[in-house]
Design a protein around this motif. Structure first.
Motif, short mmCIF file in Angstrom:
data_model
loop_
_atom_site.label_atom_id
_atom_site.label_comp_id
_atom_site.label_asym_id
_atom_site.label_seq_id
_atom_site.Cartn_x
_atom_site.Cartn_y
_atom_site.Cartn_z
N MET A 63 0.83 -1.21 0.00
CA MET A 63 0.00 0.00 0.00
C MET A 63 0.86 1.26 0.00
SD MET A 63 -2.94 1.37 -0.02
CE MET A 63 -3.78 2.88 0.38
N LYS A 64 1.88 1.27 0.89
CA LYS A 64 2.77 2.42 0.98
C LYS A 64 3.50 2.65 -0.33
CE LYS A 64 6.86 4.15 3.38
NZ LYS A 64 7.92 3.86 4.38
N LYS A 65 3.99 1.55 -0.91
CA LYS A 65 4.73 1.63 -2.18
C LYS A 65 3.86 2.21 -3.28
CE LYS A 65 7.27 -1.47 -5.28
NZ LYS A 65 7.71 -2.88 -5.46
N SER A 66 2.62 1.75 -3.39
CA SER A 66 1.70 2.25 -4.42
C SER A 66 1.42 3.73 -4.22
CB SER A 66 0.40 1.45 -4.39
OG SER A 66 0.62 0.09 -4.66
N LEU A 67 1.23 4.13 -2.97
CA LEU A 67 0.95 5.54 -2.66
C LEU A 67 2.13 6.42 -3.05
CD1 LEU A 67 -0.83 7.71 -1.42
CD2 LEU A 67 0.15 7.15 0.81
N VAL A 68 3.34 5.97 -2.73
CA VAL A 68 4.54 6.75 -3.06
C VAL A 68 4.63 6.98 -4.57
CG1 VAL A 68 7.07 6.68 -3.14
CG2 VAL A 68 5.87 6.09 -1.02
N PHE A 69 4.42 5.93 -5.36
CA PHE A 69 4.53 6.08 -6.80
C PHE A 69 3.38 6.91 -7.38
CE2 PHE A 69 7.04 1.89 -6.79
CZ PHE A 69 8.23 2.58 -6.64
N TRP A 70 2.20 6.83 -6.76
CA TRP A 70 1.08 7.67 -7.20
C TRP A 70 1.41 9.14 -6.97
CZ3 TRP A 70 -2.10 11.43 -5.38
CH2 TRP A 70 -3.26 11.71 -6.12
N VAL A 71 1.99 9.45 -5.82
CA VAL A 71 2.34 10.83 -5.50
C VAL A 71 3.42 11.34 -6.46
CG1 VAL A 71 3.41 12.33 -3.76
CG2 VAL A 71 1.66 10.68 -3.08
N GLU A 72 4.40 10.50 -6.78
CA GLU A 72 5.44 10.91 -7.72
C GLU A 72 4.84 11.22 -9.09
OE1 GLU A 72 8.46 7.93 -7.79
OE2 GLU A 72 9.33 8.53 -5.87
N GLU A 73 3.90 10.40 -9.53
CA GLU A 73 3.23 10.66 -10.80
C GLU A 73 2.43 11.96 -10.74
OE1 GLU A 73 0.58 8.04 -13.93
OE2 GLU A 73 -0.10 8.11 -11.84
N TYR A 74 1.71 12.17 -9.66
CA TYR A 74 0.90 13.37 -9.45
C TYR A 74 1.77 14.62 -9.51
CZ TYR A 74 -1.59 16.86 -6.55
OH TYR A 74 -2.16 18.00 -6.06
N PHE A 75 2.96 14.56 -8.93
CA PHE A 75 3.84 15.71 -8.89
C PHE A 75 4.54 15.97 -10.23
CE2 PHE A 75 4.55 15.51 -4.03
CZ PHE A 75 3.52 16.42 -3.82
N TYR A 76 4.92 14.91 -10.93
CA TYR A 76 5.81 15.09 -12.07
C TYR A 76 5.21 14.76 -13.43
CZ TYR A 76 9.50 15.99 -8.74
OH TYR A 76 10.24 16.56 -7.75
N ASN A 77 4.21 13.93 -13.48
CA ASN A 77 3.61 13.57 -14.77
C ASN A 77 2.14 13.24 -14.57
OD1 ASN A 77 3.56 13.06 -17.55
ND2 ASN A 77 4.10 10.90 -17.26
N PRO A 78 1.33 14.23 -14.15
CA PRO A 78 -0.05 13.96 -13.74
C PRO A 78 -0.96 13.58 -14.91
CG PRO A 78 0.37 16.32 -13.78
CD PRO A 78 1.68 15.65 -14.01
N ASN A 79 -1.87 12.65 -14.63
CA ASN A 79 -2.92 12.33 -15.59
C ASN A 79 -4.08 13.32 -15.42
OD1 ASN A 79 -4.56 11.41 -13.43
ND2 ASN A 79 -3.66 9.36 -13.56
N PHE A 80 -5.17 13.12 -16.15
CA PHE A 80 -6.27 14.09 -16.13
C PHE A 80 -6.86 14.25 -14.73
CE2 PHE A 80 -10.86 14.92 -16.29
CZ PHE A 80 -10.85 16.18 -16.88
N LEU A 81 -7.15 13.15 -14.06
CA LEU A 81 -7.75 13.23 -12.73
C LEU A 81 -6.80 13.87 -11.71
CD1 LEU A 81 -9.61 9.79 -12.45
CD2 LEU A 81 -10.59 12.07 -12.83
N GLN A 82 -5.51 13.59 -11.86
CA GLN A 82 -4.54 14.20 -10.96
C GLN A 82 -4.41 15.70 -11.22
OE1 GLN A 82 -1.37 11.52 -12.02
NE2 GLN A 82 -1.56 10.36 -10.11
#
Length: 302
Positions: free
Chosen positions: A1-20
């Protein structure tokens, strides 16, 4: 869970999708409040002169930017140098001398991974971890250092220093929590912005290569490694500063039928005692001489 959250946050900060991107927009009011607070904090600080040359290498955004190899290259140029850093991810608290000029004085659990890299790669430098950066600077002075390099200390506005900032490219340039920026480059503060490929160039040396390697890494934004990678059997990403166990690494070797694990130096210092087959993706940087000139000019100021 922690690992998935970390990678989601990195995507949100640096390469966000539409929902992000939508979430980022909705959080803008909080970002404005946060950024105003950081500006007020900046204006409330008065830089203290520690009567020693201090150079900070950092970046404005959260996540990795390649500070460690840059600090290593810069500090290796100077005699009587010390590196002072927070020591993120370590199991200890307070001030520790990780290395004096000759000897590594603690293990990686106490020092943290980044400090141990400095201890390995800077044979003549002092390495100190301390959440309290002024305390670490004073200790470095007591030990005879003539120049101190601070890892990630732009926000320490109460320290008189030369600030070098690595320019990190991102598609989301807002302040937290809408974007990756912890702080802005305030117009009232002097800093030198460094561009990858212009002011410094990354150089990778592949050591102990094998025919079948499994990449294992626990660095922020691991996709940064892609341009330097040889062919690998698999890519195994863990959250930044993850503490590996020997068992989980053995399982990767077995699953992939690999001959070795391909690690960065940041990962290597945490697992070198495991006695596993390791190939090393050793990252260094070549720095433009004008950067050293800027540091030397700063040191020449009264």
């Amino acid at each position: 869970m922690k690992k998935s959250l970390v990678f989601w946050v990195e995507e949100y900060f640096y390469n966000p999708n539409f929902l992000q991107k939508l979430l980022s927009f909705l959080l803008l009011p909080l970002s404005w409040v946060y950024c105003l607070g950081m500006f007020i904090r900046f204006k409330s600080k008065t830089p203290v002169d520690f009567e020693i040359d201090i150079v900070s290498v950092g970046n404005l955004s959260v996540g990795g930017s390649g500070k460690t190899p840059l600090v290593t290259t810069l500090a290796s140029r100077y005699k009587d140098a010390a590196v002072v850093l927070r020591g993120y991810g370590r199991s200890s608290n307070g001030l520790y001398v990780v290395k004096d000029r000759d000897t590594v004085l603690c293990d990686v659990n106490i020092s943290g991974d980044e400090a141990m890299i400095y201890a390995h790669k800077l044979p003549n430098a002092i390495v100190i971890v301390s959440e309290d950066r002024p305390l670490g600077i004073q200790k470095a002075k007591e030990m005879g250092a003539k120049i101190v390099f601070l890892d990630d200390a732009y926000s320490k506005h109460d320290i008189k220093k030369l600030d070098l900032l690595i320019d990190v490219k991102t598609k989301n340039n807002r302040c937290l929590p809408s974007g990756a920026f912890r702080e802005r480059l305030w117009s009232y503060k002097e800093a030198i912005v460094l561009e990858d490929g212009k002011d410094f160039k990354r150089v990778v040396n592949l050591k102990n290569k094998s025919a079948k390697m499994s990449l294992v890494t626990a660095i922020a934004r691991p996709s940064r490694l892609d341009e330097f990678l040889p062919e690998v059997v698999s890519k195994n990403y863990f959250e930044d500063h993850h503490k590996f166990t020997k068992k989980e690494l053995e399982e990767i070797l077995k699953k992939d039928s690999s001959e070795s694990l391909l690690l960065t130096y940041k990962d290597f210092v945490k697992v070198e005692s495991f006695n596993l087959p390791i190939s090393l993706l050793d990252l260094d940087v070549q720095v433009d001489e004008k950067i050293f000139s800027r540091i030397d000019n700063y040191r020449g100021k009264d």
